[in-house]
Design an enzyme around this catalytic site. Structure first.
Site, mmCIF file in Angstrom:
data_model
loop_
_atom_site.group_PDB
_atom_site.id
_atom_site.type_symbol
_atom_site.label_atom_id
_atom_site.label_comp_id
_atom_site.label_asym_id
_atom_site.label_seq_id
_atom_site.Cartn_x
_atom_site.Cartn_y
_atom_site.Cartn_z
ATOM 1 C CG ASP B 84 10.342 8.456 -1.674
ATOM 2 O OD1 ASP B 84 10.857 8.692 -0.571
ATOM 3 O OD2 ASP B 84 10.407 9.233 -2.633
ATOM 4 C CD1 TRP B 109 5.500 3.282 -6.012
ATOM 5 C CD2 TRP B 109 4.258 4.645 -4.766
ATOM 6 N NE1 TRP B 109 6.136 3.453 -4.803
ATOM 7 C CE2 TRP B 109 5.400 4.274 -4.023
ATOM 8 C CE3 TRP B 109 3.321 5.499 -4.170
ATOM 9 C CZ2 TRP B 109 5.637 4.726 -2.713
ATOM 10 C CZ3 TRP B 109 3.545 5.950 -2.872
ATOM 11 C CH2 TRP B 109 4.699 5.564 -2.171
ATOM 12 C CG ASP B 128 1.371 8.280 -0.838
ATOM 13 O OD1 ASP B 128 2.185 7.450 -0.402
ATOM 14 O OD2 ASP B 128 1.618 9.076 -1.750
ATOM 15 C CG ASN B 156 9.972 6.057 -4.922
ATOM 16 O OD1 ASN B 156 10.451 7.106 -5.319
ATOM 17 N ND2 ASN B 156 10.706 5.115 -4.346
#
Lengths: 387, 180, 387, 180
Positions: B84, B109, B128, B156
């Site tokens: 995401d 994640w 990220d 996400n």
């Protein structure tokens, strides 16, 4: 530069002074110069929607369900959480800022706004909070509005308890493996857990007792949406799973979780399951359901598809009578909305919004589209909950 | 070299979080899983273990059926089954490389994605890249086996910028951990 | 929480440690776990576009004109100004922040980023700056890159002088009634003024001498766009007015402003004027023109309309040979772009963007659309200027 | 009651900024105009003075020809001839009222707009309401006689939140000053 600044300050004083001069209404004065003023809000109303802007937005716009007009905005900085004082006097915003916007020192606090002037009254510092958008259950208020529970994840799970009467942080309670807070009147709060249980945290002064329900769902196979609805009057929570299993929870020291029923079966279809390839109607979105508390109706964003499509926007809105376990309405909807909320008055007006930042207000009784609002915001929608 | 054991970690571990019976045991394991996740990306996996048969149900999701292995700047690239955000491959970074000036989060994640070339499931860590404004290119939101906040390593929506000097979200990478 | 935090920290160390382990390439290890890494940029390139996001955006995305791909992003907080070090070593961002995002203490400074790592090197505090988006002439660098001129307005006009070698603010010069800074090599800077003159500020140590040109334009009737282009090699500025009057300025202690010529007349049409009702081709947009310095061609966003339509998006891009005063090309363009820039290499690639945040890269020689980039950003476009 | 003299201020003053010949005089007047602007909205204007004939050219702009006087939540409302931003009338405020929680800027930019009902030009002060995030409703960008940064009181890009406790832009009002 100094001289000009001084003149500017004089001009400001002039503005303030002339504001006291009474307006001249004589016929020969037509184009009277107007005075700047600032409007005041009414206390939070049952027919208002609080609509979060899209990702990164810093404000929640308030729309009147009757007129479709914007009546004000609460400052809700990026990824903050909004809660409405049950007495209607304050808006609370749990937020995180850095001293240099995207760098510097991190600060977490709850900002307190007067609900009529929308002026910032104070900030209550907290030790931290989960930074995420789109969830209603990270910052919840007790039914009497005196205590706030603010979920933290850093990345260990805990819950900050904040005394909203004294406006100070009290303490944090560790809660590994659980999130999605539900207030539990007279007890403290409960939370959904990764092991398929509901944890209940009985807060007793400086200590707490954490108990668990039996396992009743599979958090990996058929998760329950974190955005759980809670009914203050009935002291009841409503849980919705990805496949459309609906459960109610009677809150209390030992919450009672009902047997699940299928939203599809409630509509005369076979229940959906977790196997991909099968096509069924599934709930979907970020905020996929809204509870109309006075009538005990759950409104759910539904789409046709395969399993693992739980964020997909809706094609229809389904109205489910929770007591009768019967589907009572299906309303087709455009724009694939991902968020839904409903006013808690007899008008029972639905708002949906989605990725395009547009919102639609729909009469839940007739299915009629009442207002379409461009650029209303694409995020979470809040309403005033009956006390 | 430490070898990754998919029966002890990965998908099974995550399944066990939801399926176990001993509450205390589950809780402590969950706590460990939260912080153990960042270690996963560093453990190579042997071909023998990765070569296990396709373990459904995720093998058959709509994403898995249409995923491709050629272009990692597209949302349907096989590793992105639960990503995401903006793809770092479209932002001046790479599949496991943060764009200049951003910083990889040490935690992440995870997703369990099928590589259509061999039909096998692999565990992917979505790290990220943090400390810069949102990249804005190639926004994707895939949700195979994506869950909710009480199972955060499978959610996400969270901004996984813990342990970085800034929590500003820039983009997301998809690092291979090993067979799932 | 403490325990988990400790474990988390251990995990971080583990990450760092294992990063030094050499990758195993043996045949029997196929799905090797990958390592996280961070890319490095090249020094600023002639074929890069720096594209500001839309209103409120906090970043400038860098796109390669050849591939149309994004290669990186410079952090440019809301309403900040970007300047590129002529030596290619640094990006400078003049910006304003508050200690609590939208409240608290105001801070103004120039952030210095290493152009290859894009890491923040330092911040140079300044006394203030104009907060506005969309202008190129509020923060300009001297040709040698050693001095920055940063326009301030509070609401009195001044210019902050910053020593970029020593990385410190030097002093402010009051400049009432003028703005839109143009560097003036060996002298200081010049600026357009409300009285229709060009002010030239000769900076001499702790003092300065401000001189004015004769009046040459009407700032209220036919304003010159603030986004003036400047050619370092020719020491020449190019001015474009709302009606399409083009002037060049030979910079110097007493800048020489050329006689104006009409862009419409350069294309064989009658000149446009300031009277509404008349229809003509007019320049329009926020950044309505781009100077290709190597060829001395001005590219202008043009639209059909009436006067006072100077922000309107373009229907065509006109290429104007400044020396010959001849229109040499008209390129139809879609999406009503409001910003234009052109790479300063022989490829001479144009980028335009607009309200929809999409950008288009066009070959100025053929008029061919080379790349269309969604969500590239709708704001100001910058390119590397030849030293 | 002080009466507004359109020959001494307003449009003529602004014109004079560009048309004068004495440089020092112009400079000092410009400096004064910048800070004097906030005083304009407070001075009523007599009908006699406002009733002067339509002074072109702005009477004939495309905006003026299609402007209306009924709905101040639309971009074509007559007073909005040079506004840029969200209309406060769409944000919970009014034509000269800031929405709750925001603060009117004491200074403003101005426009000279034709009221189609009487065909006359009036000076309008566009006061920004500050201290809250952008309202986002009813975004307008009208540009009759809008100029550039060196004539800032006629430029509508600047965030006119000087003298307020926060410079966050929320929305813009359009206050009547008087005949222009």
């Amino acid at each position: 530069m100094t001289r000009l600044s001084m003149v500017a300050r004089v001009a400001l004083f002039a503005t303030a002074a002339v504001a006291f001069v009474a307006p001249v209404m004589a016929e020969n004065v037509i184009a009277e110069a107007e005075e700047a003023s600032v409007s005041t809000m009414e206390a939070p109303k049952a027919n208002w929607f609080y609509v979060r802007g899209g990702w990164g937005s810093a404000g929640s716009s308030i729309f009147d369900a009757g007129t479709g007009k914007m009546v004000g905005m609460v400052s809700t900085s990026r990824d903050s959480d909004l809660a409405i004082d049950p007495d209607g006097k304050f808006y609370y915003v749990a937020e995180t800022m850095w001293s240099k916007v995207n760098r510097g020192t991190r600060m977490d606090f709850v900002s307190v706004y007067d609900s009529k002037s929308l002026k910032l009254i104070t900030e209550i510092p907290t030790p931290g909070r989960l930074i995420v958008g789109g969830f209603t259950t990270n910052f919840v208020l007790s039914d009497d509005g005196k205590t706030a529970y603010d979920y933290n994840f850093d990345p260990a799970s805990s819950v900050n308890i904040i005394d909203m009467a004294k406006r100070k942080f009290v303490r944090a309670i560790e809660l590994p493996g659980c999130a999605s807070l539900i207030v539990n009147p007279g007890v403290g709060f409960s939370a959904l857990c990764a092991d398929g249980t509901l944890a209940t945290v009985a807060v007793k002064g400086a200590t707490q007792e954490i108990t668990r329900s039996a396992e009743f769902f599979d958090a990996a196979a058929d998760p329950i949406y974190s955005n759980v609805a809670y009914d203050r009057k009935k002291k009841m929570a409503v849980l919705l799973s990805y496949t459309g299993q609906v459960r109610t929870v009677a809150m209390g020291a030992a919450p009672v979780v009902s047997a699940p029923f299928s939203i599809q079966e409630a509509g005369g279809m076979r229940a959906a399951d977790v196997k991909p390839l099968d096509i069924a109607w599934y709930p979907g979105g970020m905020q996929p359901s809204a509870l109309h508390r006075p009538s005990g109706t759950l409104w759910v964003l539904m789409h046709k598809g395969e399993y693992w499509s739980h964020k997909e926007g809706a094609e229809e809105i389904w109205g489910l009578d929770l007591a009768a376990k019967k589907l009572i309405k299906r309303i087709p909807v455009k724009g694939h909305p991902r968020n839904i909320e409903i006013t808690q008055d007899d008008a029972a007006m639905i708002m949906v919004n989605g990725m395009e930042n547009n919102a639609t207000i729909i009469d839940s009784k007739t299915g009629e589209v009442k207002h379409e609002i461009e650029n209303a915001g694409g995020g979470l929608i809040s309403v005033v909950e009956p006390k | 070299m430490i070898r990754f054991n998919p029966d002890a970690a990965g998908e099974k571990l995550l399944r066990r979080l939801a399926g176990g019976t001993s509450r205390r045991g589950i809780l402590s394991r969950l706590g460990a899983a939260l912080v153990a996740a960042p270690v996963f990306p560093l453990l190579p996996v042997s071909r023998a273990e990765a070569a296990k048969p396709d373990r459904s149900p995720e093998a058959k999701t709509a994403f898995a059926r249409s995923a491709q292995t050629k272009d990692d700047t597209k949302c349907d690239y096989w590793r992105y089954c639960a990503i995401d955000g903006s793809l770092c491959t479209c932002c001046g970074g790479g599949i496991h490389t943060c764009p200049a000036g951003s910083e990889p989060s040490p935690v992440s994640w995870v997703g369990s994605c099928i590589n259509p070339d061999d039909g096998k499931a692999y565990m992917i860590a979505y790290r990220d890249c943090c400390g810069k404004p949102t990249c804005g290119q190639c926004g994707c939101d895939n949700i195979d086996r994506e869950t909710q906040l009480y199972l955060p390593q499978l959610n996400n929506n969270i901004i996984w910028c813990f342990g970085t000097s800034s929590m500003e979200y820039h983009c997301s990478t998809a690092m291979m951990i090993g067979a799932a």
